[in-house]
Write a protein that holds these residues in place. Structure first.
Motif, short mmCIF file in Angstrom:
data_model
loop_
_atom_site.label_atom_id
_atom_site.label_comp_id
_atom_site.label_asym_id
_atom_site.label_seq_id
_atom_site.Cartn_x
_atom_site.Cartn_y
_atom_site.Cartn_z
N VAL A 181 94.19 -34.62 56.35
CA VAL A 181 95.20 -33.58 56.15
C VAL A 181 96.18 -33.68 57.32
O VAL A 181 95.77 -33.57 58.48
N GLU A 182 97.46 -33.91 57.01
CA GLU A 182 98.40 -34.24 58.08
C GLU A 182 99.82 -33.75 57.79
O GLU A 182 100.21 -33.58 56.64
N GLN A 183 100.58 -33.53 58.89
CA GLN A 183 102.01 -33.32 58.78
C GLN A 183 102.80 -34.57 59.18
O GLN A 183 103.99 -34.66 58.91
N ASN A 184 102.11 -35.52 59.84
CA ASN A 184 102.77 -36.76 60.21
C ASN A 184 102.80 -37.67 58.98
O ASN A 184 101.90 -38.48 58.76
N VAL A 185 103.83 -37.49 58.18
CA VAL A 185 103.90 -38.14 56.88
C VAL A 185 103.94 -39.66 57.01
O VAL A 185 103.20 -40.38 56.33
N ARG A 186 104.83 -40.15 57.86
CA ARG A 186 105.02 -41.59 57.95
C ARG A 186 103.74 -42.31 58.37
O ARG A 186 103.33 -43.28 57.73
N MET A 187 103.10 -41.84 59.42
CA MET A 187 101.88 -42.48 59.90
C MET A 187 100.76 -42.38 58.88
O MET A 187 99.98 -43.31 58.69
N SER A 188 100.67 -41.24 58.21
CA SER A 188 99.61 -41.05 57.21
C SER A 188 99.77 -42.04 56.06
O SER A 188 98.80 -42.66 55.62
N LEU A 189 101.00 -42.18 55.58
CA LEU A 189 101.23 -43.08 54.46
C LEU A 189 101.07 -44.54 54.85
O LEU A 189 100.78 -45.40 54.00
N GLU A 190 101.21 -44.86 56.13
CA GLU A 190 101.00 -46.23 56.59
C GLU A 190 99.56 -46.67 56.43
O GLU A 190 99.28 -47.83 56.15
N ILE A 191 98.61 -45.74 56.63
CA ILE A 191 97.20 -46.14 56.62
C ILE A 191 96.46 -45.69 55.37
O ILE A 191 95.36 -46.18 55.10
N ALA A 192 97.02 -44.76 54.60
CA ALA A 192 96.30 -44.19 53.46
C ALA A 192 96.35 -45.10 52.24
O ALA A 192 97.27 -45.90 52.06
N ASP A 193 95.35 -44.95 51.39
CA ASP A 193 95.31 -45.64 50.11
C ASP A 193 95.91 -44.76 49.00
O ASP A 193 96.56 -45.26 48.09
N TRP A 194 95.66 -43.48 49.09
CA TRP A 194 96.09 -42.53 48.06
C TRP A 194 96.66 -41.30 48.73
O TRP A 194 96.23 -40.93 49.83
N ALA A 195 97.65 -40.68 48.10
CA ALA A 195 98.30 -39.52 48.69
C ALA A 195 98.42 -38.37 47.69
O ALA A 195 98.65 -38.60 46.49
N TYR A 196 98.23 -37.17 48.20
CA TYR A 196 98.51 -35.94 47.46
C TYR A 196 99.52 -35.14 48.27
O TYR A 196 99.53 -35.20 49.51
N VAL A 197 100.35 -34.37 47.59
CA VAL A 197 101.29 -33.49 48.26
C VAL A 197 101.14 -32.09 47.68
O VAL A 197 101.18 -31.91 46.45
N LEU A 198 100.95 -31.12 48.58
CA LEU A 198 100.85 -29.71 48.20
C LEU A 198 102.17 -29.00 48.45
O LEU A 198 102.87 -29.30 49.41
N ASP A 199 102.49 -28.04 47.60
CA ASP A 199 103.65 -27.18 47.82
C ASP A 199 103.29 -25.79 47.32
O ASP A 199 102.98 -25.61 46.13
N THR A 200 103.29 -24.83 48.22
CA THR A 200 102.94 -23.43 47.92
C THR A 200 101.68 -23.33 47.07
O THR A 200 101.63 -22.62 46.07
N GLY A 201 100.65 -24.05 47.52
CA GLY A 201 99.34 -23.93 46.90
C GLY A 201 99.15 -24.70 45.60
O GLY A 201 98.12 -24.56 44.95
N ARG A 202 100.14 -25.51 45.21
CA ARG A 202 100.03 -26.30 43.99
C ARG A 202 100.20 -27.78 44.31
O ARG A 202 101.03 -28.15 45.14
N MET A 203 99.43 -28.62 43.63
CA MET A 203 99.55 -30.05 43.82
C MET A 203 100.76 -30.55 43.06
O MET A 203 100.84 -30.41 41.83
N VAL A 204 101.73 -31.12 43.79
CA VAL A 204 102.98 -31.55 43.15
C VAL A 204 103.12 -33.06 43.11
O VAL A 204 104.06 -33.58 42.51
N TYR A 205 102.20 -33.78 43.74
CA TYR A 205 102.25 -35.24 43.68
C TYR A 205 100.84 -35.79 43.87
O TYR A 205 100.06 -35.30 44.69
N SER A 206 100.54 -36.85 43.12
CA SER A 206 99.31 -37.61 43.28
C SER A 206 99.63 -39.05 42.93
O SER A 206 100.13 -39.33 41.84
N GLY A 207 99.40 -39.96 43.87
CA GLY A 207 99.70 -41.36 43.59
C GLY A 207 99.38 -42.26 44.77
O GLY A 207 98.92 -41.81 45.82
N ALA A 208 99.61 -43.54 44.57
CA ALA A 208 99.35 -44.52 45.62
C ALA A 208 100.21 -44.22 46.83
O ALA A 208 101.42 -43.99 46.71
#
Length: 235
Positions: A181-208
């Motif tokens: 769980v991170e706010q450092n978007v760039r670094m997180s996406l560099e090492i992650a395999d999969w990403a989710y994005v939350l906005d006001t308690g709802r999942m608004v993105y799920s993908g590689a």
């Protein structure tokens, strides 16, 4: 791909406030999954809710006590580090009731040579980066199969952040599953395999994670980072 953690349709309330609205996510075994979002999006609430309302390594662990979930192979590094300020580094590392495995105190000192040098220093005498590494080290001594990390880069200098993320990547490379769980978007996406994005308690993105990282305008819109900070992270 086998699954380390499954959470489906999570709803969380603080009093009368409805914080999470049907949040679902999966963490594959041996992968890094990152959960991103603006401040107040519900990231930390999601992580805390997951500890009590999930299917972990194929077992329904809802309402299990925390020690039983830990014994299953789940480690948790909370936001704010929470090291024991009056204990030395060495004493902090002897607090967890470790599970059998290759993560031992000598191996921890190999991974974190700075902690080895400061093993007699008390928690309150450590820098923010050293405290974060100590918090991660304590969790590793549980020899977890799944590690939950809440904002490990918060308040750290850029060079220390890179070191923390290098260690997280190494965990994945050794077969551990990680939910970051991170706010450092760039670094997180560099090492992650999969990403989710939350906005006001709802999942608004799920993908590689790689696909999201390649779409800078979408990252700016979904995760709330500024164009300037995104560009600066690339330099």
């Amino acid at each position: 791909m086998t699954t380390a953690l499954i959470a489906e349709d999570l709803h969380t309330y603080y009093g009368k406030s409805h914080i999470l609205h049907g949040v679902s996510l999966n963490v594959g075994e041996g992968t890094i999954t990152t959960l991103l979002g603006r401040n107040g999006a519900g990231k930390t609430t999601t992580l805390r809710t997951l500890i009590g309302q999930v299917l972990t390594f194929g077992q329904e662990t809802t309402r299990w006590p925390s020690f039983r979930i830990a014994a299953l192979g789940v480690g948790y590094v909370p936001e704010g580090r929470r090291v024991f300020s009056n204990l030395t580094v060495s004493e902090n590392l002897r607090v967890p009731l470790g599970r059998a495995g290759h993560w031992t105190i000598p191996r921890i000192y190999e991974l974190f040579p700075g902690l080895a040098e400061r093993r007699l220093s008390r928690g309150r005498q450590l820098s923010g980066g050293e405290q974060e590494m100590l918090a991660i080290a304590r969790a590793l001594l549980l020899n977890p199969r799944l590690l939950l990390l809440d904002e490990p880069s918060q308040g750290l200098a850029p060079l220390i952040v890179r070191e923390v993320f290098r260690i997280i990547k190494q965990m994945r490379d050794e077969g551990m599953s990680v939910l970051l769980v991170e706010q450092n978007v760039r670094m997180s996406l560099e090492i992650a395999d999969w990403a989710y994005v939350l906005d006001t308690g709802r999942m608004v993105y799920s993908g590689a994670a790689r696909e999201l990282a390649a779409d800078a305008p979408r990252v700016l819109a979904l995760a709330g980072v500024t164009a300037e900070s995104w560009s600066a992270a690339e330099t």
